[in-house]
Every structure is written in C-alpha cells, then in structure tokens.
Design a protein around this motif. Structure first.
Motif, short mmCIF file in Angstrom:
data_model
loop_
_atom_site.label_atom_id
_atom_site.label_comp_id
_atom_site.label_asym_id
_atom_site.label_seq_id
_atom_site.Cartn_x
_atom_site.Cartn_y
_atom_site.Cartn_z
N LEU A 240 0.81 -1.21 0.00
CA LEU A 240 0.00 0.00 0.00
C LEU A 240 0.84 1.27 0.00
N ILE A 241 2.04 1.21 0.53
CA ILE A 241 2.88 2.41 0.64
C ILE A 241 3.15 3.03 -0.71
N PRO A 242 3.61 2.28 -1.72
CA PRO A 242 3.82 2.94 -3.02
C PRO A 242 2.52 3.48 -3.62
N LEU A 243 1.43 2.81 -3.39
CA LEU A 243 0.17 3.28 -3.94
C LEU A 243 -0.30 4.57 -3.28
N LEU A 244 0.03 4.75 -2.02
CA LEU A 244 -0.39 5.96 -1.30
C LEU A 244 0.61 7.09 -1.41
N ILE A 245 1.89 6.79 -1.31
CA ILE A 245 2.91 7.84 -1.25
C ILE A 245 3.13 8.52 -2.60
N VAL A 246 3.18 7.76 -3.67
CA VAL A 246 3.48 8.35 -4.98
C VAL A 246 2.42 9.37 -5.37
N PRO A 247 1.13 9.08 -5.32
CA PRO A 247 0.15 10.13 -5.67
C PRO A 247 0.16 11.30 -4.68
N PHE A 248 0.38 10.99 -3.41
CA PHE A 248 0.42 12.05 -2.40
C PHE A 248 1.60 12.99 -2.64
N MET A 249 2.76 12.43 -2.94
CA MET A 249 3.94 13.26 -3.22
C MET A 249 3.74 14.07 -4.50
N THR A 250 3.13 13.48 -5.49
CA THR A 250 2.85 14.21 -6.73
C THR A 250 1.90 15.38 -6.46
N PHE A 251 0.91 15.16 -5.64
CA PHE A 251 -0.04 16.22 -5.29
C PHE A 251 0.67 17.35 -4.54
N ILE A 252 1.53 17.00 -3.59
CA ILE A 252 2.26 18.03 -2.82
C ILE A 252 3.17 18.84 -3.72
N ILE A 253 3.87 18.17 -4.62
CA ILE A 253 4.79 18.89 -5.52
C ILE A 253 4.02 19.83 -6.43
N LYS A 254 2.89 19.38 -6.97
CA LYS A 254 2.08 20.26 -7.83
C LYS A 254 1.52 21.44 -7.06
N THR A 255 1.11 21.19 -5.82
CA THR A 255 0.57 22.27 -4.99
C THR A 255 1.64 23.29 -4.67
N LEU A 256 2.84 22.83 -4.33
CA LEU A 256 3.92 23.77 -4.02
C LEU A 256 4.33 24.57 -5.24
N ARG A 257 4.31 23.98 -6.38
CA ARG A 257 4.68 24.70 -7.61
C ARG A 257 3.63 25.76 -7.94
N SER A 258 2.37 25.47 -7.76
CA SER A 258 1.32 26.42 -8.15
C SER A 258 1.19 27.55 -7.12
N HIS A 259 1.46 27.30 -5.85
CA HIS A 259 1.30 28.33 -4.82
C HIS A 259 2.60 28.98 -4.40
N GLY A 260 3.68 28.51 -4.86
CA GLY A 260 4.97 29.06 -4.45
C GLY A 260 5.25 30.39 -5.15
N PRO A 261 6.05 31.27 -4.53
CA PRO A 261 6.37 32.56 -5.16
C PRO A 261 7.30 32.36 -6.35
N THR A 262 7.04 33.13 -7.41
CA THR A 262 7.90 33.10 -8.59
C THR A 262 8.86 34.26 -8.51
N GLU A 263 9.77 34.39 -9.47
CA GLU A 263 10.77 35.46 -9.44
C GLU A 263 10.13 36.82 -9.63
N GLY A 264 9.14 36.92 -10.45
CA GLY A 264 8.45 38.20 -10.68
C GLY A 264 7.66 38.62 -9.46
N ASP A 265 7.08 37.68 -8.77
CA ASP A 265 6.32 37.99 -7.57
C ASP A 265 7.23 38.51 -6.47
N THR A 266 8.43 38.03 -6.39
CA THR A 266 9.36 38.45 -5.37
C THR A 266 9.80 39.90 -5.61
N ALA A 267 10.03 40.27 -6.84
CA ALA A 267 10.49 41.62 -7.15
C ALA A 267 9.37 42.63 -6.94
N SER A 268 8.16 42.34 -7.30
CA SER A 268 7.06 43.29 -7.14
C SER A 268 6.71 43.47 -5.67
N SER A 269 6.81 42.43 -4.86
CA SER A 269 6.51 42.58 -3.45
C SER A 269 7.59 43.41 -2.75
#
Length: 167
Positions: free
Chosen positions: A130-159
């Motif tokens: 069960l571990i590979p079945l649970l961890i792989v999709p969970f890690m993929t979801f976390i990585i996608k979430t961090l990429r979409s909500h993380g600050p980009t280079e343009g956001d850092t300069a404007s702030s």
C-alpha cells in the motif's frame, strides 16, 4: 504464481489419476474375470477328475487315502490359480501415467509454495504493497501544490518594490 498454470496442473493431475485408476480397474476386472473363469473350470473339471481319480484310487488303496490325496491336489491347483491372478500389473501405460502424475504433483507443489510466499509477504507486511500506492500520488499532489502556490521570481520583485514604497 499463475492461476492458469494451477488449473492446467490440476487438470493434468485429474486426468492422470483417472488413467491410473482406469488401468488398475481394468487389471482388477481382468483378474476377477480370470478368477471366476478359473473357478468355473475348477468346479466342473475337478468334479470329473476327482470322480475318475477316486474310482481309480479306490481300486488300488482305501477310500480314505484316495480322498485325502485328491484334496491335496485340489489345494495345489487352487494355489497356482490364485498366484496367477494376484500378479502385479505391468505395463508402460501405468509407468507413464505415474511419471506424469508425479511431475504434475511437483509443479503444483511449486505453485503452492509460490502462493504461500506471496501470501506470507502480504500478511507479514500488509502495508508494503500500500505504501507505493499511497505515497506516490500524495507526493505528486504536494509537488504540484507547491509549484502552483509558491512565489515566482516576478512575484518576489514586485513585493519588494511595494514594500519600499510603503516606507
């Protein structure tokens, strides 16, 4: 472990058991038929032979000696017929069927050991599968979430410029 292989080995085992049983049954039936025929011949033949022998022996010896010697001859003949009827079956068919039976049993035992090792690995460590079945999709979801909500280079300069204007 393959269920197709198990089914194939079980069918082969069933067929070889049927062949072995058929060979043994034919042998028993032939032996029984020979015994019955021998008994029939023995009954009629011995009645006639005994009558003739008894009449011949009574003229030479006493009636008791004649009857005893004929009874001993009957026992010898019966023992010979039983020995012939009780001989073991011999034939290539039985040997071949026995070899196929043993190889099929070996293959089934191998499949059973494989199944047992797979079941014991799941029972001993049920979460291992069960571990590979649970961890792989969970890690993929976390990585996608961090990429979409993380600050980009343009956001850092404007702030940083908006922070500078406020002071």
């Amino acid at each position: 472990m393959d269920t197709e292989n198990i089914a194939k080995h079980l069918r082969l085992l069933w067929r070889t058991d049927r062949v072995i049983a058929d060979i043994r049954l034919r042998h028993l039936l032939v032996g029984l038929g020979l015994r019955a025929f021998a008994a029939l011949i023995a009954v009629f033949g011995l009645l006639m032979l005994e009558l003739a022998a008894y009449l011949a022996l009574v003229q030479i010896t006493s009636a008791v000696v004649a009857a005893a010697s004929l009874g001993a001859c009957n026992f010898v003949i019966a023992a010979i017929l039983l020995a012939v009827a009780a001989r073991a079956p011999s034939g290539r068919e039985l040997e071949l069927a026995s070899e196929i039976h043993s190889s099929s049993m070996d293959a089934l035992q191998l499949e059973a050991r494989s199944l047992q090792s797979q079941i014991s690995s799941v029972i001993n460590h049920p979460l291992n599968r069960l571990i590979p079945l649970l961890i792989v999709p969970f890690m993929t979801f976390i990585i996608k979430t961090l990429r979409s909500h993380g600050p980009t280079e343009g956001d850092t300069a404007s702030s940083s410029t908006s922070d500078a204007r406020a002071t």
